[in-house]
Scaffold this motif. Structure first.
Motif, PDB file in Angstrom:
ATOM      1  N   SER A 156      62.854 -58.945 116.061  1.00 21.63           N
ATOM      2  CA  SER A 156      61.585 -59.576 115.703  1.00 21.63           C
ATOM      3  C   SER A 156      60.851 -58.755 114.653  1.00 21.63           C
ATOM      4  CB  SER A 156      60.716 -59.746 116.952  1.00 21.63           C
ATOM      5  OG  SER A 156      61.368 -60.557 117.915  1.00 21.63           O
ATOM      6  N   TYR A 157      60.910 -57.453 114.815  1.00 27.87           N
ATOM      7  CA  TYR A 157      60.255 -56.578 113.839  1.00 27.87           C
ATOM      8  C   TYR A 157      60.911 -56.701 112.469  1.00 27.87           C
ATOM      9  CZ  TYR A 157      59.135 -52.265 111.353  1.00 27.87           C
ATOM     10  OH  TYR A 157      58.773 -51.359 110.395  1.00 27.87           O
ATOM     11  N   LEU A 158      62.250 -56.720 112.442  1.00 26.44           N
ATOM     12  CA  LEU A 158      62.959 -56.844 111.167  1.00 26.44           C
ATOM     13  C   LEU A 158      62.679 -58.188 110.511  1.00 26.44           C
ATOM     14  CD1 LEU A 158      66.423 -55.245 112.064  1.00 26.44           C
ATOM     15  CD2 LEU A 158      64.549 -54.228 110.761  1.00 26.44           C
ATOM     16  N   ARG A 159      62.599 -59.250 111.324  1.00 27.77           N
ATOM     17  CA  ARG A 159      62.273 -60.565 110.770  1.00 27.77           C
ATOM     18  C   ARG A 159      60.874 -60.570 110.164  1.00 27.77           C
ATOM     19  NH1 ARG A 159      64.620 -64.796 115.370  1.00 27.77           N
ATOM     20  NH2 ARG A 159      66.826 -64.613 114.781  1.00 27.77           N
ATOM     21  N   LYS A 160      59.956 -59.914 110.845  1.00 25.17           N
ATOM     22  CA  LYS A 160      58.601 -59.828 110.328  1.00 25.17           C
ATOM     23  C   LYS A 160      58.571 -59.071 109.006  1.00 25.17           C
ATOM     24  CE  LYS A 160      54.000 -58.054 111.475  1.00 25.17           C
ATOM     25  NZ  LYS A 160      53.189 -57.304 112.481  1.00 25.17           N
ATOM     26  N   VAL A 161      59.288 -57.935 108.959  1.00 29.28           N
ATOM     27  CA  VAL A 161      59.348 -57.155 107.725  1.00 29.28           C
ATOM     28  C   VAL A 161      59.998 -57.963 106.610  1.00 29.28           C
ATOM     29  CG1 VAL A 161      60.334 -55.099 106.646  1.00 29.28           C
ATOM     30  CG2 VAL A 161      59.353 -54.945 108.935  1.00 29.28           C
ATOM     31  N   LEU A 162      61.092 -58.704 106.934  1.00 32.34           N
ATOM     32  CA  LEU A 162      61.774 -59.522 105.943  1.00 32.34           C
ATOM     33  C   LEU A 162      60.850 -60.607 105.393  1.00 32.34           C
ATOM     34  CD1 LEU A 162      64.349 -60.326 104.455  1.00 32.34           C
ATOM     35  CD2 LEU A 162      64.984 -61.718 106.447  1.00 32.34           C
ATOM     36  N   LYS A 163      60.099 -61.230 106.297  1.00 30.95           N
ATOM     37  CA  LYS A 163      59.169 -62.273 105.863  1.00 30.95           C
ATOM     38  C   LYS A 163      58.109 -61.703 104.943  1.00 30.95           C
ATOM     39  CE  LYS A 163      56.231 -65.951 107.695  1.00 30.95           C
ATOM     40  NZ  LYS A 163      55.697 -66.600 108.920  1.00 30.95           N
ATOM     41  N   GLU A 164      57.598 -60.516 105.290  1.00 27.54           N
ATOM     42  CA  GLU A 164      56.598 -59.880 104.440  1.00 27.54           C
ATOM     43  C   GLU A 164      57.178 -59.537 103.070  1.00 27.54           C
ATOM     44  OE1 GLU A 164      55.311 -56.536 106.680  1.00 27.54           O
ATOM     45  OE2 GLU A 164      54.060 -57.702 108.067  1.00 27.54           O
ATOM     46  N   ARG A 170      57.882 -63.213  96.376  1.00 27.29           N
ATOM     47  CA  ARG A 170      57.429 -64.496  95.819  1.00 27.29           C
ATOM     48  C   ARG A 170      56.204 -64.299  94.942  1.00 27.29           C
ATOM     49  NH1 ARG A 170      53.666 -68.059  96.722  1.00 27.29           N
ATOM     50  NH2 ARG A 170      52.837 -66.868  98.473  1.00 27.29           N
ATOM     51  N   LYS A 171      55.267 -63.470  95.420  1.00 26.09           N
ATOM     52  CA  LYS A 171      54.075 -63.209  94.634  1.00 26.09           C
ATOM     53  C   LYS A 171      54.419 -62.473  93.337  1.00 26.09           C
ATOM     54  CE  LYS A 171      50.873 -63.059  98.547  1.00 26.09           C
ATOM     55  NZ  LYS A 171      49.905 -62.223  99.309  1.00 26.09           N
ATOM     56  N   VAL A 172      55.358 -61.531  93.427  1.00 27.25           N
ATOM     57  CA  VAL A 172      55.772 -60.810  92.218  1.00 27.25           C
ATOM     58  C   VAL A 172      56.420 -61.770  91.227  1.00 27.25           C
ATOM     59  CG1 VAL A 172      57.340 -59.052  91.322  1.00 27.25           C
ATOM     60  CG2 VAL A 172      56.020 -58.595  93.389  1.00 27.25           C
ATOM     61  N   ALA A 173      57.288 -62.677  91.749  1.00 25.67           N
ATOM     62  CA  ALA A 173      57.947 -63.651  90.873  1.00 25.67           C
ATOM     63  C   ALA A 173      56.921 -64.562  90.213  1.00 25.67           C
ATOM     64  CB  ALA A 173      58.952 -64.470  91.678  1.00 25.67           C
ATOM     65  N   GLU A 174      55.911 -65.013  90.975  1.00 25.79           N
ATOM     66  CA  GLU A 174      54.866 -65.852  90.401  1.00 25.79           C
ATOM     67  C   GLU A 174      54.087 -65.091  89.338  1.00 25.79           C
ATOM     68  OE1 GLU A 174      52.484 -67.174  93.615  1.00 25.79           O
ATOM     69  OE2 GLU A 174      53.931 -68.670  94.331  1.00 25.79           O
ATOM     70  N   SER A 175      53.843 -63.807  89.601  1.00 20.29           N
ATOM     71  CA  SER A 175      53.136 -63.002  88.619  1.00 20.29           C
ATOM     72  C   SER A 175      53.951 -62.844  87.340  1.00 20.29           C
ATOM     73  CB  SER A 175      52.821 -61.631  89.216  1.00 20.29           C
ATOM     74  OG  SER A 175      52.178 -60.806  88.272  1.00 20.29           O
ATOM     75  N   VAL A 176      55.268 -62.669  87.499  1.00 14.72           N
ATOM     76  CA  VAL A 176      56.136 -62.543  86.319  1.00 14.72           C
ATOM     77  C   VAL A 176      56.152 -63.840  85.519  1.00 14.72           C
ATOM     78  CG1 VAL A 176      58.523 -62.221  85.573  1.00 14.72           C
ATOM     79  CG2 VAL A 176      57.563 -60.736  87.336  1.00 14.72           C
ATOM     80  N   LEU A 177      56.264 -64.979  86.225  1.00  7.52           N
ATOM     81  CA  LEU A 177      56.272 -66.274  85.534  1.00  7.52           C
ATOM     82  C   LEU A 177      54.941 -66.520  84.821  1.00  7.52           C
ATOM     83  CD1 LEU A 177      58.080 -68.498  88.199  1.00  7.52           C
ATOM     84  CD2 LEU A 177      59.014 -67.603  86.057  1.00  7.52           C
ATOM     85  N   ALA A 178      53.847 -66.152  85.497  1.00  9.87           N
ATOM     86  CA  ALA A 178      52.543 -66.318  84.854  1.00  9.87           C
ATOM     87  C   ALA A 178      52.450 -65.446  83.605  1.00  9.87           C
ATOM     88  CB  ALA A 178      51.430 -65.968  85.840  1.00  9.87           C
ATOM     89  N   GLY A 179      52.989 -64.239  83.683  1.00 13.64           N
ATOM     90  CA  GLY A 179      52.991 -63.365  82.512  1.00 13.64           C
ATOM     91  C   GLY A 179      53.825 -63.935  81.381  1.00 13.64           C
TER      92      GLY A 179
END
Length: 215
Positions: A156-164, A170-179
């Protein structure tokens, strides 16, 4: 000096026996207090301190001044007062040395915190109605029952870390696309201004040529 070593040896044996007696007595008193529901049972740290004090008392009693003097009879007959002074210093230094070594063991092993944690666990276990865990006699099942909850919790902990991490990626990818989009917009703006400047420059050249034409 040989007889003196034998005396200290007998003292240590007697003191060790007294330590076991004190520990047994402490456990018995704790159980009796818990069963009677009267005064609260002493903590394990207090029992340990009582055992140490009892050990030192029995150690001094086993190596009494009379035995010490009998081991050094000739010196005692010549200098009784000095013999007494040496004995008192010996006992004082012995007690201080034992207490110092025991304190070092307590500090290195963090015994105070362990005693307190054990007392807390025992106190919490009193309020639990469910029976305590006991080994089934089958090692595989015992290991499975102990490891499965831990592994599930770890999963459960690893799944939580993976999700985070996935959300972070995803946020980094969106930031790259916006750039990239911003860069493309800037490139288009630069091209548009370049074309506008070229058009203005062309008009200026045409105007200059018009002015230079003969009348």
């Amino acid at each position: 000096m040989g007889s003196g070593g034998a005396t200290v040896g007998r003292a240590n044996m007697a003191a060790a026996g007294s330590g076991e007696e004190a520990a047994a007595a402490g456990s018995g008193e704790e159980a009796a207090a818990g069963a009677d529901g009267g005064c609260p049972a002493p903590s394990r740290a207090q029992i340990f301190a009582t055992v140490v004090d009892t050990f030192l008392e029995k150690l001094v009693a086993a190596g009494s001044y009379q035995r010490f003097a009998s081991c050094y009879r000739c010196f005692y007959k010549l200098h009784p007062e000095m013999t007494r002074s040496i004995y008192d210093q010996f006992v004082s230094q012995l007690q201080a040395s034992v207490k110092e070594e025991i304190q070092e063991v307590k500090d290195e092993g963090n015994l105070e915190q362990l005693f307190n944690s054990l007392d807390k666990m025992v106190e919490e276990a009193k309020n639990k109605e469910e029976p305590a865990w006991r080994p089934s006699g089958v090692p595989e099942e015992d290991v499975r029952s102990a490891m499965v909850p831990y592994l599930l919790k770890h999963r459960s902990y690893l799944r939580k870390v993976l999700k985070e991490k996935e959300e972070e990626n995803r946020k980094v990818a969106e930031s790259v696309l916006a750039g990239r989009r911003r860069i493309a917009e800037l490139q288009q703006l630069i091209q548009a201004r370049k074309r506008a400047w070229q058009a203005i420059s062309k008009e200026q050249r045409e105007l200059i040529v018009t002015f230079k034409e003969p009348q």
